[in-house]
Scaffold this active site. Structure first.
Site, short mmCIF file in Angstrom:
data_model
loop_
_atom_site.label_atom_id
_atom_site.label_comp_id
_atom_site.label_asym_id
_atom_site.label_seq_id
_atom_site.Cartn_x
_atom_site.Cartn_y
_atom_site.Cartn_z
CG ASP A 123 41.25 63.41 31.81
OD1 ASP A 123 41.83 62.73 30.86
OD2 ASP A 123 39.91 63.52 31.59
CG ASP B 164 40.11 64.13 25.50
OD1 ASP B 164 39.79 65.00 24.63
OD2 ASP B 164 40.82 63.37 25.51
#
Length: 214
Positions: free
Chosen positions: A9, A11
């Site tokens: 991922d 963020d």
């Protein structure tokens, strides 16, 4: 090595953007007449693609967000990134180790390609990610918790889902990885461990990641 591909991922995992984004989202939604605290934003929207924000606001209020909502929000976020954004502590070391060991990796984010690129340029992480390693919910149309993005990233990287591990810090991301049939390491630096139920393993320091991959 148990895995043939590490899917990050972005963020909150590679770039420390969640505090910035959720602070600005809470302020903007409140300005528009949808009172939202920072804590509300983290709970309800962290890890979401933009369409989910629109859907939840309409579901709760019966009102649509303005057509220019995404553009204005992103302009505020990108300006704040330029001033404040840093890589997550330990992320650079983890990428260096994966690269040195020849372990394939990529990023699969709910954020737009532009958001990913702005964050990577600002933090210097762009050196680790060419275009072939970047995947966005824009590519599949349906964001997390649907598994589509992770399955798409695995397909494009040429790796079977069961040979992938996802590194995630949001409940939606963990749900998406599990639905994709992938192992998932839940990063608890910002998210309480209890909210990442379903993760294969939990860890709190990005410097621990490469040890978990053995």
């Amino acid at each position: 090595m148990r895995y043939d591909l590490v899917i990050f991922d972005n963020d909150g995992v590679l770039v420390d953007s969640e505090p910035i984004s959720n602070r600005l989202l809470a302020v903007y939604l409140t300005e528009l007449g949808h009172p939202t605290t920072y804590e509300d934003s983290v709970r309800d929207y962290m890890g979401s693609a933009m369409h989910r924000i629109h859907d939840l606001v309409q579901e709760r209020s019966g009102q649509r967000l303005p057509e220019d909502f995404d553009d204005i929000f992103h302009s505020r976020v990108f300006a704040a990134f330029e001033r404040e954004l840093k890589p997550v502590s330990g992320a650079v070391d983890a990428l260096e180790k994966l690269s040195a060991d020849g372990i394939p990796y990529c990023v699969a984010s709910s954020g737009s390609h532009e958001r990913i690129r702005v964050g990577h340029r600002t933090t210097g992480l762009d050196r680790w990610f060419d275009e072939g390693r970047i995947f966005s919910s824009q590519d599949v149309g349906r964001g997390k918790p649907a598994p589509d993005l992770f399955l798409y990233a695995a397909e494009r990287m040429g790796v079977a889902p069961e040979k992938c591990v996802v590194v995630e810090d949001s409940p939606l991301g963990v749900q998406a990885a599990v639905a994709a049939g992938m192992d998932v390491f839940g990063f608890t630096a910002m998210t309480p461990a209890a909210r990442l139920a379903g993760a294969t393993q939990l860890f709190a320091d990005m410097s621990q990641l490469t040890d978990l991959l053995v």
